[in-house]
Design an enzyme around this catalytic site. Structure first.
Site, PDB file in Angstrom:
ATOM      1  N   GLU A 230      -3.807   3.604   1.460  1.00 13.63           N
ATOM      2  CA  GLU A 230      -4.712   3.419   2.798  1.00 13.63           C
ATOM      3  C   GLU A 230      -6.097   4.568   1.957  1.00 13.63           C
ATOM      4  O   GLU A 230      -5.537   5.314   1.683  1.00 13.63           O
ATOM      5  CB  GLU A 230      -3.764   4.175   3.541  1.00 13.63           C
ATOM      6  CG  GLU A 230      -4.630   4.258   5.501  1.00 13.63           C
ATOM      7  CD  GLU A 230      -3.636   4.705   6.257  1.00 13.63           C
ATOM      8  OE1 GLU A 230      -3.624   4.751   7.611  1.00 13.63           O
ATOM      9  OE2 GLU A 230      -3.218   6.025   5.368  1.00 13.63           O
TER      10      GLU A 230
ATOM     11  N   CYS B  50       1.571   3.051   9.742  1.00 15.11           N
ATOM     12  CA  CYS B  50       1.485   4.284   9.763  1.00 15.11           C
ATOM     13  C   CYS B  50       2.051   5.025  10.994  1.00 15.11           C
ATOM     14  O   CYS B  50       1.134   5.316  11.920  1.00 15.11           O
ATOM     15  CB  CYS B  50       0.744   4.418   9.198  1.00 15.11           C
ATOM     16  SG  CYS B  50       1.211   6.662   8.338  1.00 15.11           S
TER      17      CYS B  50
ATOM     18  N   LYS C 181      -1.585  -4.742   7.871  1.00 16.13           N
ATOM     19  CA  LYS C 181       0.053  -5.087   8.365  1.00 16.13           C
ATOM     20  C   LYS C 181       0.655  -3.612   9.071  1.00 16.13           C
ATOM     21  O   LYS C 181      -0.327  -2.527  10.116  1.00 16.13           O
ATOM     22  CB  LYS C 181       0.099  -3.834   6.771  1.00 16.13           C
ATOM     23  CG  LYS C 181       1.651  -3.473   6.693  1.00 16.13           C
ATOM     24  CD  LYS C 181       1.435  -2.828   5.492  1.00 16.13           C
ATOM     25  CE  LYS C 181       2.924  -2.466   4.808  1.00 16.13           C
ATOM     26  NZ  LYS C 181       2.598  -0.806   4.838  1.00 16.13           N
TER      27      LYS C 181
ATOM     28  N   ASN D  21       8.558  -7.172   4.464  1.00 16.74           N
ATOM     29  CA  ASN D  21       8.179  -6.052   3.830  1.00 16.74           C
ATOM     30  C   ASN D  21       9.198  -5.074   4.589  1.00 16.74           C
ATOM     31  O   ASN D  21       9.773  -5.340   5.425  1.00 16.74           O
ATOM     32  CB  ASN D  21       6.581  -5.484   3.696  1.00 16.74           C
ATOM     33  CG  ASN D  21       6.546  -3.772   3.686  1.00 16.74           C
ATOM     34  OD1 ASN D  21       6.518  -2.991   4.199  1.00 16.74           O
ATOM     35  ND2 ASN D  21       7.072  -3.470   2.839  1.00 16.74           N
TER      36      ASN D  21
ATOM     37  N   GLN E  44      -7.149  -1.166   1.306  1.00 14.32           N
ATOM     38  CA  GLN E  44      -6.511  -1.477   3.138  1.00 14.32           C
ATOM     39  C   GLN E  44      -6.890   0.261   3.665  1.00 14.32           C
ATOM     40  O   GLN E  44      -7.078   0.856   3.177  1.00 14.32           O
ATOM     41  CB  GLN E  44      -4.662  -0.610   2.764  1.00 14.32           C
ATOM     42  CG  GLN E  44      -4.046  -0.724   4.431  1.00 14.32           C
ATOM     43  CD  GLN E  44      -2.500   0.189   4.261  1.00 14.32           C
ATOM     44  OE1 GLN E  44      -2.611   1.455   4.172  1.00 14.32           O
ATOM     45  NE2 GLN E  44      -2.010  -0.830   5.102  1.00 14.32           N
TER      46      GLN E  44
ATOM     47  N   PRO F  32       0.830  -1.388   0.104  1.00 12.23           N
ATOM     48  CA  PRO F  32       0.227  -0.015  -0.106  1.00 12.23           C
ATOM     49  C   PRO F  32       0.967   1.107  -0.190  1.00 12.23           C
ATOM     50  O   PRO F  32       1.776   1.050   0.716  1.00 12.23           O
ATOM     51  CB  PRO F  32      -1.017  -0.199   1.098  1.00 12.23           C
ATOM     52  CG  PRO F  32      -0.011  -0.929   2.753  1.00 12.23           C
ATOM     53  CD  PRO F  32       0.722  -1.854   1.010  1.00 12.23           C
ATOM     54  N   MET F  33       0.152   2.033  -0.973  1.00 10.42           N
ATOM     55  CA  MET F  33       1.322   3.244  -1.245  1.00 10.42           C
ATOM     56  C   MET F  33       0.317   4.353  -1.325  1.00 10.42           C
ATOM     57  O   MET F  33       0.041   4.484  -2.511  1.00 10.42           O
ATOM     58  CB  MET F  33       2.599   3.139  -1.731  1.00 10.42           C
ATOM     59  CG  MET F  33       3.888   2.403  -1.886  1.00 10.42           C
ATOM     60  SD  MET F  33       5.056   2.747  -2.858  1.00 10.42           S
ATOM     61  CE  MET F  33       4.702   1.499  -3.544  1.00 10.42           C
ATOM     62  N   VAL F  34       0.142   5.638  -0.689  1.00  8.79           N
ATOM     63  CA  VAL F  34      -0.563   6.631  -0.361  1.00  8.79           C
ATOM     64  C   VAL F  34      -0.453   7.163  -1.836  1.00  8.79           C
ATOM     65  O   VAL F  34       1.066   7.751  -2.266  1.00  8.79           O
ATOM     66  CB  VAL F  34      -0.398   7.805   0.529  1.00  8.79           C
ATOM     67  CG1 VAL F  34      -0.814   9.285   0.227  1.00  8.79           C
ATOM     68  CG2 VAL F  34      -1.512   7.219   1.816  1.00  8.79           C
TER      69      VAL F  34
HETATM   70  C1  FNR Z   1       4.301   4.013   2.019  1.00  3.53           C
HETATM   71  N1  FNR Z   1       3.295   3.423   3.114  1.00  3.53           N
HETATM   72  C2  FNR Z   1       2.210   2.699   3.148  1.00  3.53           C
HETATM   73  N2  FNR Z   1       1.950   1.641   3.871  1.00  3.53           N
HETATM   74  C3  FNR Z   1       0.363   1.801   4.786  1.00  3.53           C
HETATM   75  O1  FNR Z   1       0.631   0.354   5.289  1.00  3.53           O
HETATM   76  N3  FNR Z   1       0.084   2.501   3.573  1.00  3.53           N
HETATM   77  C4  FNR Z   1       0.041   3.499   2.652  1.00  3.53           C
HETATM   78  O2  FNR Z   1      -0.855   3.773   2.472  1.00  3.53           O
HETATM   79  C5  FNR Z   1       1.509   3.865   2.578  1.00  3.53           C
HETATM   80  N4  FNR Z   1       2.059   4.627   2.032  1.00  3.53           N
HETATM   81  C6  FNR Z   1       2.867   4.859   1.600  1.00  3.53           C
HETATM   82  C7  FNR Z   1       3.232   6.033   0.696  1.00  3.53           C
HETATM   83  C8  FNR Z   1       4.967   5.820   0.028  1.00  3.53           C
HETATM   84  C9  FNR Z   1       5.320   6.828  -1.141  1.00  3.53           C
HETATM   85  C10 FNR Z   1       5.999   5.358   0.815  1.00  3.53           C
HETATM   86  C11 FNR Z   1       7.055   5.225  -0.023  1.00  3.53           C
HETATM   87  C12 FNR Z   1       5.366   4.165   1.399  1.00  3.53           C
HETATM   88  C13 FNR Z   1       4.720   2.162   3.772  1.00  3.53           C
HETATM   89  C14 FNR Z   1       5.332   0.704   2.573  1.00  3.53           C
HETATM   90  O3  FNR Z   1       4.234   0.003   2.390  1.00  3.53           O
HETATM   91  C15 FNR Z   1       5.967  -0.255   2.915  1.00  3.53           C
HETATM   92  O4  FNR Z   1       6.011  -0.825   4.726  1.00  3.53           O
HETATM   93  C16 FNR Z   1       7.449   0.802   3.709  1.00  3.53           C
HETATM   94  O5  FNR Z   1       7.872   1.658   2.273  1.00  3.53           O
HETATM   95  C17 FNR Z   1       9.023  -0.443   3.070  1.00  3.53           C
HETATM   96  O6  FNR Z   1       9.043  -1.226   2.959  1.00  3.53           O
HETATM   97  P1  FNR Z   1       9.446  -1.166   1.565  1.00  3.53           P
HETATM   98  O7  FNR Z   1       9.962   0.704   0.723  1.00  3.53           O
HETATM   99  O8  FNR Z   1      10.798  -1.049   1.830  1.00  3.53           O
HETATM  100  O9  FNR Z   1       8.879  -2.162   0.367  1.00  3.53           O
END
Ligand code: FNR
Length: 317
Positions: A49, A123, A162, A221, A94, A24-26
């Site tokens: 999210e 988060c 998560k 992760n 999510q 998940p990535m905003v």
């Molecule tokens: C995130 N991460 C994140 N986690 C989550 O649970 N919900 C979310 O909406 C977001 N949004 C988000 C946006 C962006 C731009 C980033 C870079 C990260 C965290 C992400 O899912 C992850 O847990 C961490 O980035 C670690 O994993 P990686 O980057 O090492 O693969």
């Protein structure tokens, strides 16, 4: 007939074993990026999210021009969530929540359009903490477990969460055991504590410790710094003892990380991404944001600067 239907439902129920997953990535995890990840080889894709109360302001609408299902904010007409048939069996929504009733309402509202529901308990941002969501919910383990339990008992699709790790492996396992008692189907563990940032080393040992001691799949992760090609995904699996891996930043920078055949040059990735963004009428601002995150340092080049000046999808293209 009932047996037949339940067999069909079992067959399509999402499994979290042996999967490579878009995290998940905003702002990044909107429909074009999710479809791109799937086309490159991801098995499951998480949405960005989505906050429960915002979701509850939306109305579900079938968009017969794009063939998508849109959840449209009734206050300003923005699309909170757009999805389509291609991802239906693979998309996990999510949710950001701190409230059982709201979480359940959203889950029931969307359960026929997505393959799973995940609760964000990792988060560390101020917005989440203030609302009792993300890592703040994780710190209230009983409440977190109770939200999951209610969802598990009342929705037809798999429920997951998560989380981040705690200072020690034992502390992490204790909390995970409570969450697992709710009946969730899998748990994604970001191997950093709430106070650690992306540049800190990921604690693969703690993920492994937990994965070896619980009965449901752990999705590892936090490995993006070390994931530069598809082989590195397997290394991360070995280090964490998990069969499933969730990738965020490495996919944000170059989504073709999911390709077994190897990475594509970012020019190709941007073209593939833009085709999907245009096809699904993604907003200009979101499209530009995602391309900027692929370009990164290249934004300083003349071509990059030209791109930054673009205002419309046409100009971006
Ligand atoms: C995130 N991460 C994140 N986690 C989550 O649970 N919900 C979310 O909406 C977001 N949004 C988000 C946006 C962006 C731009 C980033 C870079 C990260 C965290 C992400 O899912 C992850 O847990 C961490 O980035 C670690 O994993 P990686 O980057 O090492 O693969």
């Amino acid at each position: 007939k009932i047996l037949y239907i339940s067999i069909i439902q079992c067959n399509i129920m999402l499994s979290y074993e042996n999967k490579i997953i878009l995290a998940p990535m905003v702002r990044v995890g909107t429909l074009p990026m999710r479809l791109l990840a799937l086309r490159y080889g991801a098995d499951i894709v998480y949405t960005e999210e989505l906050i429960d109360w915002k979701f509850l302001r939306s109305r579900r609408r079938y968009n017969d021009i794009l063939n998508t299902v849109d959840y449209v904010d009734q206050t300003d007409g923005t699309i909170i969530f757009r999805t389509c048939n291609e991802e239906k069996d693979k998309v996990v929504l999510q949710l950001g929540t701190s409230d059982t009733a709201r979480a359940l309402k959203v889950a029931k509202f969307v359960q026929n359009d997505v393959a799973g529901i995940d609760i964000n308990m990792g988060c560390p941002k101020e917005f989440s903490i203030k609302g009792g969501m993300g890592v703040a919910l994780l710190m209230q383990t009983e409440k977190a477990t109770s939200i999951l339990k209610t969802l598990v008992a009342n929705v037809t699709i798999p429920v997951t969460c998560k989380i981040r790790i705690f200072e020690t492996a034992e502390q992490t396992l204790k909390v995970v055991n409570s969450l697992v008692s709710s009946g969730i189907k899998a748990i994604a563990i970001h191997g950093r504590t709430k106070d650690e940032r992306p540049q800190h080393t990921v604690h693969t040992d703690i993920i492994k410790y937990v994965a070896e001691r619980i009965s449901i799949p752990v999705i590892a992760n936090g490995g993006s710094k070390e994931i530069e090609n598809h082989n590195d995904i397997n290394k991360f699996k070995q280090l964490t003892g998990c069969s499933s891996v969730m990738i965020a930043r490495a996919a944000e920078w170059n989504c073709s990380i999911f390709r077994k055949e190897g990475l594509l040059p970012i020019d190709d990735v941007i073209k593939d991404y833009l085709r999907l963004a245009v096809e699904y009428d993604n907003s200009q601002s979101n499209t530009k944001y995602c391309v900027q995150n692929i370009l990164r340092d290249l934004q300083e080049t003349p071509r990059g600067k030209q791109f930054l000046e673009s205002q419309t999808l046409d100009q971006i293209w």
